[in-house]
Design a protein around this motif. Structure first.
Motif, mmCIF file in Angstrom:
data_model
loop_
_atom_site.group_PDB
_atom_site.id
_atom_site.type_symbol
_atom_site.label_atom_id
_atom_site.label_comp_id
_atom_site.label_asym_id
_atom_site.label_seq_id
_atom_site.Cartn_x
_atom_site.Cartn_y
_atom_site.Cartn_z
ATOM 1 N N GLU A 30 0.780 -1.387 -0.254
ATOM 2 C CA GLU A 30 -0.115 -0.142 -0.176
ATOM 3 C C GLU A 30 1.389 0.857 0.078
ATOM 4 O OE1 GLU A 30 -0.649 -3.028 2.108
ATOM 5 O OE2 GLU A 30 -2.128 -3.440 1.792
ATOM 6 N N GLU A 31 2.058 1.386 1.190
ATOM 7 C CA GLU A 31 2.745 2.472 0.726
ATOM 8 C C GLU A 31 3.546 2.470 -0.591
ATOM 9 O OE1 GLU A 31 4.301 2.619 5.409
ATOM 10 O OE2 GLU A 31 5.368 1.121 3.806
ATOM 11 N N ALA A 32 4.172 1.422 -1.649
ATOM 12 C CA ALA A 32 4.573 1.593 -2.832
ATOM 13 C C ALA A 32 3.948 2.587 -3.449
ATOM 14 C CB ALA A 32 5.377 -0.313 -2.958
ATOM 15 N N LEU A 33 2.439 1.685 -3.514
ATOM 16 C CA LEU A 33 1.603 2.382 -4.151
ATOM 17 C C LEU A 33 1.033 3.514 -3.682
ATOM 18 C CD1 LEU A 33 -0.878 1.237 -6.538
ATOM 19 C CD2 LEU A 33 -2.601 0.952 -4.832
ATOM 20 N N LYS A 34 0.722 4.418 -2.665
ATOM 21 C CA LYS A 34 0.897 5.443 -2.692
ATOM 22 C C LYS A 34 1.735 6.236 -3.131
ATOM 23 C CE LYS A 34 0.123 8.922 1.474
ATOM 24 N NZ LYS A 34 -0.369 8.714 3.076
ATOM 25 N N THR A 35 3.394 6.165 -2.974
ATOM 26 C CA THR A 35 4.810 6.626 -3.554
ATOM 27 C C THR A 35 4.095 6.740 -4.598
ATOM 28 O OG1 THR A 35 5.359 5.808 -1.499
ATOM 29 C CG2 THR A 35 6.525 6.705 -3.511
ATOM 30 N N ALA A 36 4.106 5.485 -5.889
ATOM 31 C CA ALA A 36 3.976 5.701 -7.362
ATOM 32 C C ALA A 36 3.236 6.577 -7.557
ATOM 33 C CB ALA A 36 3.351 4.498 -7.310
ATOM 34 N N TYR A 37 1.719 6.848 -6.894
ATOM 35 C CA TYR A 37 0.492 7.501 -7.838
ATOM 36 C C TYR A 37 1.402 8.997 -7.589
ATOM 37 C CZ TYR A 37 -2.841 4.345 -8.013
ATOM 38 O OH TYR A 37 -3.729 3.331 -8.102
ATOM 39 N N ALA A 38 2.578 9.749 -6.201
ATOM 40 C CA ALA A 38 2.212 10.672 -5.775
ATOM 41 C C ALA A 38 3.700 11.257 -6.821
ATOM 42 C CB ALA A 38 2.703 10.917 -3.950
ATOM 43 N N ASN A 39 4.275 10.181 -7.060
ATOM 44 C CA ASN A 39 5.373 11.010 -7.328
ATOM 45 C C ASN A 39 5.274 10.335 -9.389
ATOM 46 O OD1 ASN A 39 6.918 11.315 -4.799
ATOM 47 N ND2 ASN A 39 7.700 9.597 -3.944
ATOM 48 N N SER A 40 4.806 9.696 -9.862
ATOM 49 C CA SER A 40 4.664 9.258 -10.755
ATOM 50 C C SER A 40 4.694 10.738 -12.215
ATOM 51 C CB SER A 40 3.227 8.647 -12.026
ATOM 52 O OG SER A 40 3.343 8.584 -12.763
ATOM 53 N N TYR A 74 -2.463 1.529 -14.801
ATOM 54 C CA TYR A 74 -1.158 0.981 -14.936
ATOM 55 C C TYR A 74 0.042 0.718 -14.121
ATOM 56 C CZ TYR A 74 2.931 0.922 -17.435
ATOM 57 O OH TYR A 74 4.322 0.448 -17.349
ATOM 58 N N ILE A 75 -0.442 1.750 -12.956
ATOM 59 C CA ILE A 75 0.437 1.935 -11.968
ATOM 60 C C ILE A 75 -0.148 1.305 -11.342
ATOM 61 C CG2 ILE A 75 1.401 3.923 -10.160
ATOM 62 C CD1 ILE A 75 1.357 5.733 -11.847
ATOM 63 N N HIS A 76 -1.075 1.264 -10.449
ATOM 64 C CA HIS A 76 -1.388 0.321 -9.604
ATOM 65 C C HIS A 76 -1.235 -1.426 -10.098
ATOM 66 C CE1 HIS A 76 -4.626 -2.282 -7.019
ATOM 67 N NE2 HIS A 76 -4.484 -2.949 -8.249
ATOM 68 N N PHE A 77 -1.471 -1.659 -10.895
ATOM 69 C CA PHE A 77 -1.184 -3.155 -11.783
ATOM 70 C C PHE A 77 0.589 -3.616 -11.815
ATOM 71 C CE2 PHE A 77 -5.225 -3.113 -13.925
ATOM 72 C CZ PHE A 77 -5.898 -3.676 -12.764
ATOM 73 N N ASN A 78 1.100 -3.177 -12.301
ATOM 74 C CA ASN A 78 2.620 -2.740 -12.319
ATOM 75 C C ASN A 78 3.406 -2.680 -11.185
ATOM 76 O OD1 ASN A 78 5.146 -2.924 -14.381
ATOM 77 N ND2 ASN A 78 5.500 -0.549 -13.854
ATOM 78 N N VAL A 79 3.153 -1.853 -10.005
ATOM 79 C CA VAL A 79 3.847 -2.081 -9.065
ATOM 80 C C VAL A 79 3.461 -3.543 -8.044
ATOM 81 C CG1 VAL A 79 3.086 -0.917 -6.412
ATOM 82 C CG2 VAL A 79 3.471 0.471 -8.935
ATOM 83 N N LYS A 80 1.715 -3.590 -8.138
ATOM 84 C CA LYS A 80 2.072 -5.216 -7.977
ATOM 85 C C LYS A 80 2.161 -5.949 -8.016
ATOM 86 C CE LYS A 80 -2.443 -8.146 -6.850
ATOM 87 N NZ LYS A 80 -3.957 -8.362 -7.408
ATOM 88 N N LYS A 81 2.721 -6.151 -9.766
ATOM 89 C CA LYS A 81 3.505 -7.415 -10.778
ATOM 90 C C LYS A 81 4.717 -6.970 -9.579
ATOM 91 C CE LYS A 81 5.490 -6.362 -13.763
ATOM 92 N NZ LYS A 81 5.120 -6.157 -15.308
ATOM 93 N N CYS A 82 5.465 -6.061 -9.507
ATOM 94 C CA CYS A 82 6.951 -6.320 -9.112
ATOM 95 C C CYS A 82 6.634 -6.241 -7.843
ATOM 96 C CB CYS A 82 7.514 -4.574 -9.337
ATOM 97 S SG CYS A 82 7.596 -4.258 -11.262
ATOM 98 N N TYR A 83 5.895 -5.939 -6.733
ATOM 99 C CA TYR A 83 6.027 -5.723 -5.282
ATOM 100 C C TYR A 83 5.747 -7.883 -5.484
ATOM 101 C CZ TYR A 83 5.233 -5.632 -0.250
ATOM 102 O OH TYR A 83 5.098 -5.965 1.049
ATOM 103 N N LEU A 84 5.498 -8.398 -6.253
ATOM 104 C CA LEU A 84 4.631 -9.426 -5.774
ATOM 105 C C LEU A 84 6.008 -11.188 -6.062
ATOM 106 C CD1 LEU A 84 1.354 -10.837 -6.968
ATOM 107 C CD2 LEU A 84 1.988 -10.519 -4.289
#
Length: 218
Positions: free
Chosen positions: A7-17, A109-119
């Motif tokens: 969740e923190e990684a996704l939040k950062t991705a949304y904020a910094n993209s 796209y950000i959501h699925f990309n972060v999820k894939k990389c995190y897993l």
């Protein structure tokens, strides 16, 4: 363990993209453009106020009377071309809708990309742990084979087989370290953040290699 949650990684991705920032800035600008287009076609309201004073003598009563009058005039003028107005507003609204759609697609796209990389990182963590266990077992087998060879209970071929198994386990371990580092780098890129995990694991690798060298010297 990673120093941040999904969740923190996704939040950062949304904020910094940077791509998402550009799209949101574009959306804000286009909404202002819609307002600007509408203001251009607003009618113009003009008005004026006048005051009259008339002092007259009424002859039949020999009295003077005053006449006060307030005049107000309001003019509403417009050069509105209805078709042109509708065309410009509709065009601006279409661009706003397209930008909003682009933002939704980018967020997905950000959501699925972060999820894939995190897993992928979490999977690599488990693989490293398994590879390390295999190395430790192979090292124990090598020690036992060495002791048995020295005691004359086994031949040189058995010792070499144990050593080959240990070396193979070490190669697999370092490959998993590399895979983890690669997966983490992709996650850092997807989440637009930096982590010290790569350096922490690099330190662990160096410690493990140092222990390996000490074991060889025994």
């Amino acid at each position: 363990e990673l120093p941040f949650t999904y969740e923190e990684a996704l939040k950062t991705a949304y904020a910094n993209s940077p791509d998402l920032k550009v799209l949101k800035a574009t959306l804000s600008a286009m909404k202002e453009q819609v307002k600007h287009v509408k203001r251009q076609y607003y009618p113009t309201l003009r008005g004026n106020v006048g005051y009259d004073y008339d002092d007259k003598w009424k002859s039949d009563t020999n009295h003077r009377f005053n006449n006060h009058q307030l005049n107000i005039a309001v003019n509403l003028t417009s050069s509105l071309n209805v078709m042109a107005y509708k065309h410009e507003v509709d065009k601006a609204k279409i661009i706003v809708a397209q930008t909003e759609n682009d933002i939704t697609e980018m967020e997905q796209y950000i959501h699925f990309n972060v999820k894939k990389c995190y897993l992928n990182v979490k999977t690599a963590e488990r693989q490293i742990s398994n590879a390390k266990t295999t190395v430790e077992r192979a090292l124990d087998n090598l020690k036992i084979a060495g002791e048995e060879y020295i005691a004359g209970h086994s031949d040189y071929i058995q010792l070499q087989t144990a050593r080959a198994g240990y070396n193979s386990a070490m190669v697999d371990y370092f490959n998993e370290i590399h895979n983890y580092s690669s997966s983490l780098a992709k996650l850092e890129k997807a989440a637009h953040r930096h982590s010290d995990e790569v350096y922490a694991f690099a330190s662990k690798v160096m410690d493990f290699q140092s222990q390996k060298d000490k074991d060889k010297q025994k």
